[in-house]
Motif scaffolding. Structure first.
Motif, PDB file in Angstrom:
ATOM      1  N   GLU A 274     -26.364 -13.023  -2.629  1.00 27.34           N
ATOM      2  CA  GLU A 274     -27.247 -11.130  -2.669  1.00 27.34           C
ATOM      3  C   GLU A 274     -28.548 -11.167  -1.879  1.00 27.34           C
ATOM      4  O   GLU A 274     -29.198 -12.866  -2.524  1.00 27.34           O
ATOM      5  CB  GLU A 274     -27.408 -12.087  -4.782  1.00 27.34           C
ATOM      6  CG  GLU A 274     -28.625 -11.171  -5.739  1.00 27.34           C
ATOM      7  CD  GLU A 274     -28.399 -11.552  -6.514  1.00 27.34           C
ATOM      8  OE1 GLU A 274     -27.578 -12.506  -7.299  1.00 27.34           O
ATOM      9  OE2 GLU A 274     -29.344 -10.966  -7.661  1.00 27.34           O
TER      10      GLU A 274
ATOM     11  N   GLY B 124     -28.359  -4.963  -3.955  1.00 28.36           N
ATOM     12  CA  GLY B 124     -28.193  -5.609  -3.605  1.00 28.36           C
ATOM     13  C   GLY B 124     -26.643  -6.818  -3.283  1.00 28.36           C
ATOM     14  O   GLY B 124     -26.230  -7.376  -2.179  1.00 28.36           O
ATOM     15  N   LYS B 125     -26.425  -6.800  -4.552  1.00 32.19           N
ATOM     16  CA  LYS B 125     -25.023  -7.440  -4.909  1.00 32.19           C
ATOM     17  C   LYS B 125     -23.652  -7.304  -3.547  1.00 32.19           C
ATOM     18  O   LYS B 125     -23.898  -6.137  -3.954  1.00 32.19           O
ATOM     19  CB  LYS B 125     -24.770  -7.826  -6.377  1.00 32.19           C
ATOM     20  CG  LYS B 125     -25.027  -9.632  -6.953  1.00 32.19           C
ATOM     21  CD  LYS B 125     -24.497  -9.032  -8.116  1.00 32.19           C
ATOM     22  CE  LYS B 125     -24.401 -10.853  -8.767  1.00 32.19           C
ATOM     23  NZ  LYS B 125     -23.526 -10.542  -9.649  1.00 32.19           N
ATOM     24  N   ASP B 126     -23.313  -7.737  -3.230  1.00 37.93           N
ATOM     25  CA  ASP B 126     -21.832  -7.750  -2.513  1.00 37.93           C
ATOM     26  C   ASP B 126     -21.091  -8.967  -2.012  1.00 37.93           C
ATOM     27  O   ASP B 126     -21.003 -10.163  -2.191  1.00 37.93           O
ATOM     28  CB  ASP B 126     -22.715  -7.591  -1.285  1.00 37.93           C
ATOM     29  CG  ASP B 126     -21.573  -6.349  -0.235  1.00 37.93           C
ATOM     30  OD1 ASP B 126     -22.223  -6.265   0.732  1.00 37.93           O
ATOM     31  OD2 ASP B 126     -20.170  -6.277  -0.585  1.00 37.93           O
TER      32      ASP B 126
ATOM     33  N   GLU C 141     -22.144  -9.220   8.335  1.00 36.49           N
ATOM     34  CA  GLU C 141     -22.419  -9.085   6.699  1.00 36.49           C
ATOM     35  C   GLU C 141     -23.256  -8.873   5.978  1.00 36.49           C
ATOM     36  O   GLU C 141     -23.567  -8.484   4.795  1.00 36.49           O
ATOM     37  CB  GLU C 141     -20.851 -10.491   7.057  1.00 36.49           C
ATOM     38  CG  GLU C 141     -19.775  -9.574   6.506  1.00 36.49           C
ATOM     39  CD  GLU C 141     -18.333 -10.919   6.480  1.00 36.49           C
ATOM     40  OE1 GLU C 141     -18.905 -10.920   5.443  1.00 36.49           O
ATOM     41  OE2 GLU C 141     -17.861 -10.904   6.969  1.00 36.49           O
TER      42      GLU C 141
ATOM     43  N   GLU D  79     -20.461 -15.266  -1.974  1.00 42.11           N
ATOM     44  CA  GLU D  79     -21.016 -14.101  -2.508  1.00 42.11           C
ATOM     45  C   GLU D  79     -22.604 -14.597  -2.007  1.00 42.11           C
ATOM     46  O   GLU D  79     -23.558 -15.603  -2.737  1.00 42.11           O
ATOM     47  CB  GLU D  79     -21.259 -14.352  -3.918  1.00 42.11           C
ATOM     48  CG  GLU D  79     -21.867 -13.288  -4.947  1.00 42.11           C
ATOM     49  CD  GLU D  79     -21.522 -12.827  -6.127  1.00 42.11           C
ATOM     50  OE1 GLU D  79     -21.728 -11.421  -6.669  1.00 42.11           O
ATOM     51  OE2 GLU D  79     -20.100 -13.578  -6.784  1.00 42.11           O
TER      52      GLU D  79
ATOM     53  N   ASN E 242     -25.919  -6.163   6.268  1.00 43.79           N
ATOM     54  CA  ASN E 242     -25.466  -5.235   5.262  1.00 43.79           C
ATOM     55  C   ASN E 242     -25.926  -5.397   3.554  1.00 43.79           C
ATOM     56  O   ASN E 242     -26.257  -4.438   2.992  1.00 43.79           O
ATOM     57  CB  ASN E 242     -23.847  -4.904   5.342  1.00 43.79           C
ATOM     58  CG  ASN E 242     -23.448  -4.366   6.378  1.00 43.79           C
ATOM     59  OD1 ASN E 242     -23.840  -3.419   6.832  1.00 43.79           O
ATOM     60  ND2 ASN E 242     -21.908  -4.910   6.908  1.00 43.79           N
ATOM     61  N   VAL E 243     -26.084  -6.869   3.737  1.00 39.39           N
ATOM     62  CA  VAL E 243     -26.255  -6.878   1.945  1.00 39.39           C
ATOM     63  C   VAL E 243     -27.857  -7.316   2.567  1.00 39.39           C
ATOM     64  O   VAL E 243     -28.837  -6.715   1.357  1.00 39.39           O
ATOM     65  CB  VAL E 243     -26.072  -8.821   1.808  1.00 39.39           C
ATOM     66  CG1 VAL E 243     -26.846  -9.024   0.670  1.00 39.39           C
ATOM     67  CG2 VAL E 243     -24.511  -8.581   1.649  1.00 39.39           C
TER      68      VAL E 243
ATOM     69  N   LYS F 208     -28.666  -2.841   2.444  1.00 41.96           N
ATOM     70  CA  LYS F 208     -28.445  -2.115   1.251  1.00 41.96           C
ATOM     71  C   LYS F 208     -30.260  -2.751   0.083  1.00 41.96           C
ATOM     72  O   LYS F 208     -31.063  -1.931  -0.371  1.00 41.96           O
ATOM     73  CB  LYS F 208     -27.469  -3.293  -0.019  1.00 41.96           C
ATOM     74  CG  LYS F 208     -26.169  -2.111   0.842  1.00 41.96           C
ATOM     75  CD  LYS F 208     -25.164  -2.430  -0.411  1.00 41.96           C
ATOM     76  CE  LYS F 208     -23.878  -2.346   0.039  1.00 41.96           C
ATOM     77  NZ  LYS F 208     -22.796  -3.163  -0.231  1.00 41.96           N
TER      78      LYS F 208
END
Lengths: 269, 233
Positions: free
Chosen positions: B19, B231-233, B217, B17, B220-221, B224
């Motif tokens: 952040e 920004g959590k993804d 990926e 995960e 993208n975080v 954001k």
């Protein structure tokens, strides 16, 4: 002393036509000279010349405590000194990043290949192990110190003899050697560094070519008898590589590894 | 026996995960935090500012300086405070990775200082650090050509896996562990590439492709976070 913009431009113009100032092709090494046992007091030593570049590497063995996470294994430490006598650019004082990086590239190629059998360097589990200390010195810097340092270190290891160890005093009897070499495996690691100048990829740059390069990729490889494996990579410089360029370098690295391996095996019996 | 299931249950091509957050250090011109699971990096940018001593100044372009270090208690066995040979090297490779995207020509005679600190470590610290640093630079408003995103790809036994954790890095089963930190610019150029371990050239090419995909990926975080979206993804 940094080279002039004019020289850089001229180098790039030449390379665009696949030419180099010294007449070599882009993927040619300079003449490689290897001399072993250059120091009587070292456990092993080697002088390598790549054209005008010259380095000396020496191996000493000491006794130390093992690391807590590897209590049955000997240790390895690699240091390079970029001597002021070898270039007007080098100065005395604590090692700078250039030296730290080269030493770490040398160290990782040797360590990750498993060339040294560290388990056989254990004297007493958790208490005493042999440590292998590789010291490399630049004698004349005419470019490509990374590959020269890697080569000299590996050959110094190959030629090293284990010193006598007094089991009662638990000390090494310096100056006396056994007939045994270091516990090494067959998979000798060799490092080839590829330099990107403009759109061209070349190896074994002279100093001026190295200074004109925006990015480099060092590839350490070894052959375990069945296949050639990559053991370490290090990208250096502020420039970038495309994926295709890296793929091309990996293919070239395998070819150059074979070429260099043959040269080393001829020079060291 | 090959590596069939990851120790933390992730898919082989799945990152932990992530952040990302910007503006975490008030004094800095720009700052950011980046997490890969338990690995937490923060970064702060100061400058462009005049470079001293003056003889280090470059009249044609600015200088980027990067410093990476870890808190002494960020790892299980205390790390001695202060720079080590490892941290010096990581500082330099991070600096190289970032200098490819910062438009240094815009800042002659100045220096941009990037400070990266690892608060908590569970592998991939240099990658988290670079991701945080890229965000910090962007949030500082430093002129940049594009963003950079970093991830660590590994080979555990015979499997290519994305975003290694410490337990995987230390794996000695089968063909062992190979760790390959890498970073891509948004346009897909490689600006960081290191490797430790044993890997076939063809597998390495595959690993680089996996890295390129994972970095999208990460990007993208980062994007954001910069847009002020959670920004959590």
């Amino acid at each position: 002393m940094e080279i002039s913009t004019l020289t850089k431009e001229r180098i790039k113009e030449f390379l665009a036509q696949d030419k180099r100032f010294d007449g070599r092709k882009l993927l040619d090494f300079r003449e490689i000279e290897i001399e072993t046992n250059v120091s009587k007091n070292a456990e092993g030593s080697c002088r390598v010349k790549l054209g005008d570049t010259e380095v000396i590497a020496g191996v000493k063995i000491d006794v130390t405590e093992p690391y807590t996470d590897k209590e049955e294994e000997g240790t390895l430490a690699t240091i390079i000194e970029l001597l002021p006598l070898s270039s007007p650019e080098f100065e005395y004082g604590p090692p700078r990043i250039e030296a730290v990086e080269i030493a770490r590239i040398v160290d990782r190629g040797i360590r990750e290949s498993g060339f040294i059998d560290f388990k056989k360097l254990c004297i007493k589990k958790e208490e005493k192990v042999f440590s292998v200390l590789i010291d490399i010195y630049s004698i004349n810097n005419a470019g490509n110190l990374i590959d020269a340092a890697c080569l000299a270190s590996v050959i110094a290891l190959k030629t090293a003899k284990m010193p006598k160890y007094d089991t009662k005093k638990e000390k090494i009897e310096y100056g006396e050697w056994t007939s045994k070499g270091l516990p090494l495996n067959e998979n000798m690691p060799l490092t080839i560094t590829f330099y990107k100048v403009g759109k061209k990829i070349l190896i074994d740059p002279v100093k001026e070519e190295g200074d004109s390069s925006e990015a480099r990729l060092s590839v350490a490889l070894s052959n375990n008898g069945k296949e050639i494996l990559i053991n370490a990579l290090q990208k250096g410089g502020g420039g970038v590589f495309s994926e295709e360029e890296v793929e091309k370098i990996l293919d070239l690295a395998v070819d150059k590894f074979k070429e260099l391996e043959e040269k080393v095996n001829k020079a060291v019996k | 026996m090959s590596y069939t299931k990851r120790v933390d249950g992730r898919k082989f091509d799945e990152t932990r995960e992530m952040e990302a957050k910007i503006g975490i250090i008030k004094n800095a011109g720009g700052s950011a935090l980046f997490k890969f699971g338990d690995t937490i990096a923060i970064a702060a940018v100061y400058g462009p500012k005049p470079l001293h001593p003056q003889h280090l100044q470059n009249p044609s372009k600015g200088v980027l300086r990067c410093n990476y270090d870890m808190l002494s208690f960020s790892v299980t066995e205390r790390k001695r405070p202060g720079p080590s040979r490892r941290s010096q090297e990581i500082s330099k490779v991070s600096e190289w990775a970032l200098s490819s995207i910062v438009d240094l020509d815009a800042y002659p005679n100045t220096v941009v200082d990037v400070h990266i600190m690892i608060l908590q470590a569970n592998a991939s610290t240099r990658c988290a650090g670079i991701n945080a640093a890229a965000l910090a630079l962007a949030s500082a408003g430093v002129s940049m050509k594009e963003l950079v995103s970093s991830v660590s790809i590994g080979k555990i036994d015979d499997k290519i896996v994305v975003d290694l954790i410490k337990e995987e890095e230390d794996c000695e089963e089968g063909e062992g562990a190979t760790d390959i930190p890498m970073a891509f610019t948004k346009s897909g150029k490689i600006c960081l590439l290191q490797l430790d371990g044993k890997i076939r050239p063809e597998e390495l090419k595959e690993a680089i492709k996996a890295g390129k995909k994972a970095c999208k990926e990460v990007y993208n975080v980062q994007k954001k976070a910069l847009k002020g979206v959670e920004g959590k993804d």
